[in-house]
Write an enzyme that holds these catalytic residues in place. Structure first.
Site, PDB file in Angstrom:
ATOM      1  N   CYS A 145      11.094   4.200 -37.673  1.00 47.98           N
ATOM      2  CA  CYS A 145      12.505   4.274 -37.276  1.00 47.98           C
ATOM      3  C   CYS A 145      12.729   5.388 -36.243  1.00 47.98           C
ATOM      4  O   CYS A 145      12.425   6.556 -36.494  1.00 47.98           O
ATOM      5  CB  CYS A 145      13.349   4.535 -38.522  1.00 47.98           C
ATOM      6  SG  CYS A 145      15.078   4.931 -38.180  1.00 47.98           S
ATOM      7  N   GLY A 146      13.271   5.020 -35.101  1.00 43.74           N
ATOM      8  CA  GLY A 146      13.527   5.998 -34.041  1.00 43.74           C
ATOM      9  C   GLY A 146      14.502   7.085 -34.454  1.00 43.74           C
ATOM     10  O   GLY A 146      14.317   8.263 -34.138  1.00 43.74           O
ATOM     11  N   HIS A 147      15.569   6.703 -35.159  1.00 46.51           N
ATOM     12  CA  HIS A 147      16.549   7.699 -35.613  1.00 46.51           C
ATOM     13  C   HIS A 147      15.920   8.667 -36.614  1.00 46.51           C
ATOM     14  O   HIS A 147      16.206   9.863 -36.594  1.00 46.51           O
ATOM     15  CB  HIS A 147      17.759   7.007 -36.241  1.00 46.51           C
ATOM     16  CG  HIS A 147      18.514   6.148 -35.287  1.00 46.51           C
ATOM     17  ND1 HIS A 147      19.235   6.659 -34.230  1.00 46.51           N
ATOM     18  CD2 HIS A 147      18.643   4.805 -35.212  1.00 46.51           C
ATOM     19  CE1 HIS A 147      19.775   5.682 -33.542  1.00 46.51           C
ATOM     20  NE2 HIS A 147      19.434   4.534 -34.120  1.00 46.51           N
ATOM     21  N   CYS A 148      15.059   8.137 -37.479  1.00 44.48           N
ATOM     22  CA  CYS A 148      14.374   8.985 -38.456  1.00 44.48           C
ATOM     23  C   CYS A 148      13.453   9.984 -37.750  1.00 44.48           C
ATOM     24  O   CYS A 148      13.376  11.149 -38.137  1.00 44.48           O
ATOM     25  CB  CYS A 148      13.560   8.134 -39.431  1.00 44.48           C
ATOM     26  SG  CYS A 148      14.550   6.972 -40.396  1.00 44.48           S
TER      27      CYS A 148
END
Length: 107
Positions: A50-53
């Site tokens: 996950c990019g946001h993670c």
């Protein structure tokens, strides 16, 4: 800008891996209940892809370092430990209720 952020995230992850020191506690099915039974916990449920993670990693490490000794900061890989990621947690409801009803919060 995205390139710079990606480099910063990569450097923070590399620094944590190389130093072997992280204030963020890794939780899974084998230790979740026993570790989170006592104390105050902030647990992130993340996915490694996950990019946001990934963008949150440096901030979450900083939060863990700043809260060390007061709040246990942990993470659970939700892609590996799906049973934990989808299980309802009573504390969320109690916390939400206490925030909405400050009279219930013990002094």
């Amino acid at each position: 800008m995205k390139g710079v952020l990606a480099v910063v995230v990569a450097l923070v992850v590399l620094a944590v891996v190389v130093s072997g020191k992280s204030s963020v506690i890794e939780l899974d099915e084998s230790n979740f209940e026993s570790r989170t039974f006592k104390g105050t916990w902030l647990v992130e449920f993340y996915a490694p892809w996950c990019g946001h993670c990934k963008k949150l990693i440096p901030t979450y490490e900083e939060v863990a370092t700043n809260l060390e000794g007061d709040v246990n900061v942990a993470k659970v890989d939700g892609s590996k430990h799906k049973g934990l990621a989808i299980r309802p947690r009573r504390i969320g409801t109690e916390l939400s209720h206490d925030v909405l009803n400050p009279a219930r919060v013990p002094l």
